[in-house]
Scaffold this motif. Structure first.
Motif, PDB file in Angstrom:
ATOM      1  N   THR A 200       1.223  -0.953  -0.081  1.00  0.00           N
ATOM      2  CA  THR A 200       0.186   0.005   0.107  1.00  0.00           C
ATOM      3  C   THR A 200       0.858   1.202  -0.133  1.00  0.00           C
ATOM      4  O   THR A 200       0.637   2.163  -1.132  1.00  0.00           O
ATOM      5  CB  THR A 200      -0.671   0.052   1.051  1.00  0.00           C
ATOM      6  OG1 THR A 200      -1.339  -0.674   1.338  1.00  0.00           O
ATOM      7  CG2 THR A 200      -1.754   1.530   1.116  1.00  0.00           C
TER       8      THR A 200
ATOM      9  N   SER B  31       2.474   1.857  -3.187  1.00  0.00           N
ATOM     10  CA  SER B  31       1.600   1.946  -4.186  1.00  0.00           C
ATOM     11  C   SER B  31       1.639   4.115  -4.423  1.00  0.00           C
ATOM     12  O   SER B  31       0.846   4.442  -4.981  1.00  0.00           O
ATOM     13  CB  SER B  31       0.324   1.840  -4.298  1.00  0.00           C
ATOM     14  OG  SER B  31      -0.380   1.629  -3.097  1.00  0.00           O
TER      15      SER B  31
ATOM     16  N   ASP C 214       4.551   5.760  -5.435  1.00  0.00           N
ATOM     17  CA  ASP C 214       4.456   5.962  -7.236  1.00  0.00           C
ATOM     18  C   ASP C 214       3.390   7.030  -7.814  1.00  0.00           C
ATOM     19  O   ASP C 214       3.826   7.364  -9.013  1.00  0.00           O
ATOM     20  CB  ASP C 214       3.806   4.513  -7.449  1.00  0.00           C
ATOM     21  CG  ASP C 214       4.796   3.146  -7.419  1.00  0.00           C
ATOM     22  OD1 ASP C 214       6.044   2.959  -7.425  1.00  0.00           O
ATOM     23  OD2 ASP C 214       4.268   2.222  -7.764  1.00  0.00           O
ATOM     24  N   GLN C 215       2.820   7.250  -6.899  1.00  0.00           N
ATOM     25  CA  GLN C 215       2.102   8.843  -7.078  1.00  0.00           C
ATOM     26  C   GLN C 215       2.383  10.061  -6.683  1.00  0.00           C
ATOM     27  O   GLN C 215       2.066  11.361  -6.182  1.00  0.00           O
ATOM     28  CB  GLN C 215       0.321   8.658  -6.787  1.00  0.00           C
ATOM     29  CG  GLN C 215      -0.643   7.084  -7.296  1.00  0.00           C
ATOM     30  CD  GLN C 215      -1.411   7.802  -6.548  1.00  0.00           C
ATOM     31  OE1 GLN C 215      -2.273   8.167  -6.226  1.00  0.00           O
ATOM     32  NE2 GLN C 215      -1.820   6.217  -6.479  1.00  0.00           N
TER      33      GLN C 215
ATOM     34  N   LEU D  30      -4.975   3.180  -3.857  1.00  0.00           N
ATOM     35  CA  LEU D  30      -4.000   2.931  -3.436  1.00  0.00           C
ATOM     36  C   LEU D  30      -3.916   0.952  -3.438  1.00  0.00           C
ATOM     37  O   LEU D  30      -5.868   0.393  -2.494  1.00  0.00           O
ATOM     38  CB  LEU D  30      -2.951   3.200  -1.468  1.00  0.00           C
ATOM     39  CG  LEU D  30      -3.516   4.150  -2.169  1.00  0.00           C
ATOM     40  CD1 LEU D  30      -2.332   4.849  -1.005  1.00  0.00           C
ATOM     41  CD2 LEU D  30      -2.153   4.776  -3.228  1.00  0.00           C
ATOM     42  N   THR D  31      -3.252  -0.180  -3.408  1.00  0.00           N
ATOM     43  CA  THR D  31      -3.520  -1.063  -3.382  1.00  0.00           C
ATOM     44  C   THR D  31      -3.501  -2.444  -1.705  1.00  0.00           C
ATOM     45  O   THR D  31      -2.773  -1.062  -1.263  1.00  0.00           O
ATOM     46  CB  THR D  31      -2.960  -2.094  -4.343  1.00  0.00           C
ATOM     47  OG1 THR D  31      -2.623  -3.745  -4.185  1.00  0.00           O
ATOM     48  CG2 THR D  31      -1.251  -2.226  -3.617  1.00  0.00           C
TER      49      THR D  31
END
Length: 120
Positions: free
Chosen positions: A24, A27, A30-31, A54-55
């Motif tokens: 999480t 992810s 990554d943003q 988010l994952t």
């Protein structure tokens, strides 16, 4: 991978923090950089919506975040900065930790623009 150092900018205040090495948190990394409106929720935390959800793959079904934790609440799709104890909730993932003084995230009225970016 190890923890990722980040900065959380709230007006002219900057908080140092780190994001954990879990799916999480990665992810969210990554943003970054991310600027979004955060607002106070229940006098316990401030919440803001990332550009994309988010994952939660590979994460526990819930968590009991501590004061100063950064979390993700999957049912609402929000990043959470905790300044009070909220107890265990299903759907929470602990994804990081704020270092130092939390006064910059307490006592908000209305929405506040917050920027989260990598510090390394």
């Amino acid at each position: 991978m190890r923890a990722t150092p980040i900065r959380i900018a709230i007006g002219d205040r900057v908080l140092s923090a780190s994001l954990s090495d879990n799916p999480t948190a990665r992810s969210l990394v990554d943003q970054l950089p991310m600027t979004t409106a955060f607002e106070d929720y229940s006098g316990q935390e401030v919440i803001g919506t990332p550009p994309t959800p988010l994952t939660m793959a590979g994460m526990p079904s819930g968590a009991d975040p501590e004061v100063g934790d950064i979390g993700y609440y999957a049912p609402s799709g929000v990043v959470v900065l905790y300044y009070a104890d909220v107890g265990y909730f299903p759907g929470i993932a602990r994804i990081g930790r704020i270092e130092g003084d939390l006064s910059a995230i307490k006592g908000w009225s209305g929405s506040v623009r917050v920027t989260i970016e990598r510090a390394d």
